[in-house]
Design a protein around this motif. Sequence first.
Motif, short mmCIF file in Angstrom:
data_model
loop_
_atom_site.label_atom_id
_atom_site.label_comp_id
_atom_site.label_asym_id
_atom_site.label_seq_id
_atom_site.Cartn_x
_atom_site.Cartn_y
_atom_site.Cartn_z
N GLY A 1 -14.70 10.83 -5.13
CA GLY A 1 -14.60 9.62 -3.87
C GLY A 1 -13.09 8.90 -3.86
O GLY A 1 -12.63 8.48 -3.06
N ARG A 2 -12.02 9.17 -4.53
CA ARG A 2 -11.13 9.54 -3.96
C ARG A 2 -9.80 9.98 -3.43
O ARG A 2 -10.54 11.24 -3.90
N PHE A 3 -8.51 10.00 -3.37
CA PHE A 3 -7.98 10.94 -2.05
C PHE A 3 -6.90 10.75 -3.05
O PHE A 3 -5.68 9.49 -4.01
N TYR A 4 -6.62 11.71 -3.41
CA TYR A 4 -4.64 12.24 -4.80
C TYR A 4 -3.86 12.54 -4.05
O TYR A 4 -4.70 13.02 -3.21
N ALA A 5 -2.65 12.41 -4.16
CA ALA A 5 -1.59 12.18 -4.12
C ALA A 5 -1.46 13.77 -3.66
O ALA A 5 -0.74 14.68 -3.01
N ALA A 6 -1.70 14.30 -5.11
CA ALA A 6 -1.27 15.99 -5.27
C ALA A 6 -2.68 16.28 -4.52
O ALA A 6 -1.98 18.17 -4.58
N ASP A 7 -3.23 15.71 -3.89
CA ASP A 7 -3.66 17.37 -2.55
C ASP A 7 -3.34 16.95 -1.23
O ASP A 7 -3.75 17.62 -0.20
N LEU A 8 -2.51 16.30 -1.06
CA LEU A 8 -1.60 16.22 0.35
C LEU A 8 -0.33 16.27 0.47
O LEU A 8 0.71 16.38 -0.99
N THR A 9 -0.05 17.68 1.36
CA THR A 9 1.82 17.49 1.53
C THR A 9 2.20 16.63 1.36
O THR A 9 1.61 15.67 2.19
N LEU A 10 3.47 16.24 1.15
CA LEU A 10 4.65 15.82 1.58
C LEU A 10 4.36 15.15 3.78
O LEU A 10 4.18 14.54 4.12
N SER A 11 4.42 16.28 4.14
CA SER A 11 4.32 16.49 5.85
C SER A 11 2.59 15.34 6.08
O SER A 11 2.76 14.87 6.77
N GLU A 12 2.07 15.31 5.86
CA GLU A 12 0.11 14.51 5.24
C GLU A 12 0.85 13.53 4.74
O GLU A 12 0.40 12.65 5.95
N VAL A 13 1.26 13.39 3.92
CA VAL A 13 0.89 11.66 3.49
C VAL A 13 2.27 11.17 4.30
O VAL A 13 2.06 9.77 4.72
N LYS A 14 2.63 11.57 5.07
CA LYS A 14 3.96 11.14 5.94
C LYS A 14 3.44 10.54 7.12
O LYS A 14 3.75 9.94 8.22
N GLN A 15 2.33 11.16 7.23
CA GLN A 15 1.23 10.50 8.35
C GLN A 15 0.50 9.36 8.30
O GLN A 15 -0.43 8.51 9.17
N LEU A 16 0.25 8.49 7.20
CA LEU A 16 -0.35 7.53 6.53
C LEU A 16 0.26 6.26 6.99
O LEU A 16 1.42 6.53 6.78
N ARG A 17 -0.07 4.90 7.06
CA ARG A 17 0.83 4.05 6.69
C ARG A 17 0.18 3.34 5.57
O ARG A 17 -0.51 2.97 5.02
N VAL A 18 1.56 2.81 4.99
CA VAL A 18 0.90 2.02 3.91
C VAL A 18 1.14 1.09 3.99
O VAL A 18 1.15 0.07 4.84
N ILE A 19 0.16 0.33 3.19
CA ILE A 19 -0.71 -1.29 3.64
C ILE A 19 -0.34 -2.28 2.26
O ILE A 19 -0.06 -1.31 0.93
N GLU A 20 -1.01 -3.11 2.37
CA GLU A 20 -0.21 -4.08 0.89
C GLU A 20 -1.60 -4.36 0.47
O GLU A 20 -2.95 -4.04 0.65
N ARG A 21 -1.94 -3.83 -1.21
CA ARG A 21 -2.13 -3.30 -2.08
C ARG A 21 -3.89 -3.73 -1.95
O ARG A 21 -4.04 -5.37 -1.68
N ILE A 22 -5.19 -3.16 -2.03
CA ILE A 22 -6.55 -3.30 -1.95
C ILE A 22 -7.02 -2.79 -2.68
O ILE A 22 -6.58 -2.43 -3.68
N HIS A 23 -8.09 -4.16 -3.47
CA HIS A 23 -9.35 -3.42 -4.57
C HIS A 23 -10.25 -2.51 -4.16
O HIS A 23 -10.18 -2.29 -2.75
N HIS A 24 -9.54 -1.59 -4.95
CA HIS A 24 -10.58 -0.25 -4.49
C HIS A 24 -12.06 -0.74 -4.30
O HIS A 24 -12.43 -0.04 -3.00
N ASN A 25 -12.57 -1.58 -4.85
CA ASN A 25 -14.39 -1.29 -4.71
C ASN A 25 -14.36 -2.13 -3.65
O ASN A 25 -15.77 -1.44 -2.85
N THR A 26 -13.49 -4.04 -4.07
CA THR A 26 -13.97 -4.65 -2.51
C THR A 26 -13.24 -4.45 -1.47
O THR A 26 -13.49 -5.43 -0.40
N GLN A 27 -12.27 -3.70 -1.12
CA GLN A 27 -10.69 -4.00 0.03
C GLN A 27 -10.36 -5.13 0.01
O GLN A 27 -10.47 -5.24 1.27
N HIS A 28 -10.54 -5.99 -0.51
CA HIS A 28 -9.85 -6.91 -0.47
C HIS A 28 -8.86 -6.36 -1.08
O HIS A 28 -7.85 -6.19 -2.32
#
Length: 317
Positions: A74-101
């Motif tokens: 269920g996890r998303f790994y940096a090693a599975d995305l190319t740089l051009s894909e990573v660059k399409q992401l928005r960085v957010i303030e850190r959240i807990h994986h389980n609660t999303q808080h």
Amino acid sequence: MDRQPIIIAHRGASGYLPEHTLEAKALAYAMGADFIEQDIVLTADDVPIVVHDIHLDTVTDVSKVFPDRCRADGRFYAADLTLSEVKQLRVIERIHHNTQHPVFPQRFPVGASRFEVATLAEEIELIQGLNKSTGRSIGIYPEIKNPKWHRVQEKDISRIVLNLLSDYGYRRSSDNVYLQCFDPRETQRICCDLKSELKLIQLIGENSWGGGDVDYEDFRTQAGLQKIAAFACGIGPHLGHVVSGKVHGELVITDLVSTAHRCSLEVHPYTFRADDLPEYATSLDDLLEIFLEKIGVEGVFTDFPDRAAKFLMDSMS
Ligand code: CA
């Protein structure tokens, strides 16, 4: 130590802006950090990027942009995305994986504004560019993340990072960089097999933090620290390895720092946070005073580089 302790901006000025964004690094620079930290993982196309974890889901919107790219866990790994894909992401303030808080609810709002994942090269160019335009000389403090896991993905992260650092002029012990790693076998390999001359910091974790195949308790003994001193110039222990608490109003200070100093190792503990203080400290200033004045460490990893800079300024006047 006769030298002024160094302020290491932990993931940038991460107390104020989403960690590891270039904005957080520029703010840390302006706030008076001496070194700015980069945690490094590799993309699918082997580009070093600056994020704390091998997963992207607690600091980006990857699960919305590429919902079908998670692994069986269920996890998303940096090693599975190319740089051009990573660059399409928005960085957010850190959240807990389980609660999303949010991990730190008082910090920057989750999802506000627009931030992107930076490559290590982009971040070095930012810091070197600011060094040129300000005339200052601020260092970098990269961490090789999970080398063993990268090797399973058939990636030699240390070799790739060392080559990039060399391209940007970081080659010798006198260069303005500390390179850090939690895995002592890798730190040793960087020194002995890859023949790096950079200043190396051996991070010290807890045996319970996973991995499970490094005995950090052994590395905190005199014999263990002597082993580290053969390939590193310092250690990065957890705060709790240095001060274990308070008993009857008295701080309980371990002998880790004095033993490390006897082995000629610098000590840069992590992490000094105003919003996550150990029980024995009444404020961030109080915590800084304990570590910088009472104990005498050579550097501090902090999410609040402005507060550490002000503390050092006040303590000198
Ligand atoms: Ca780190």
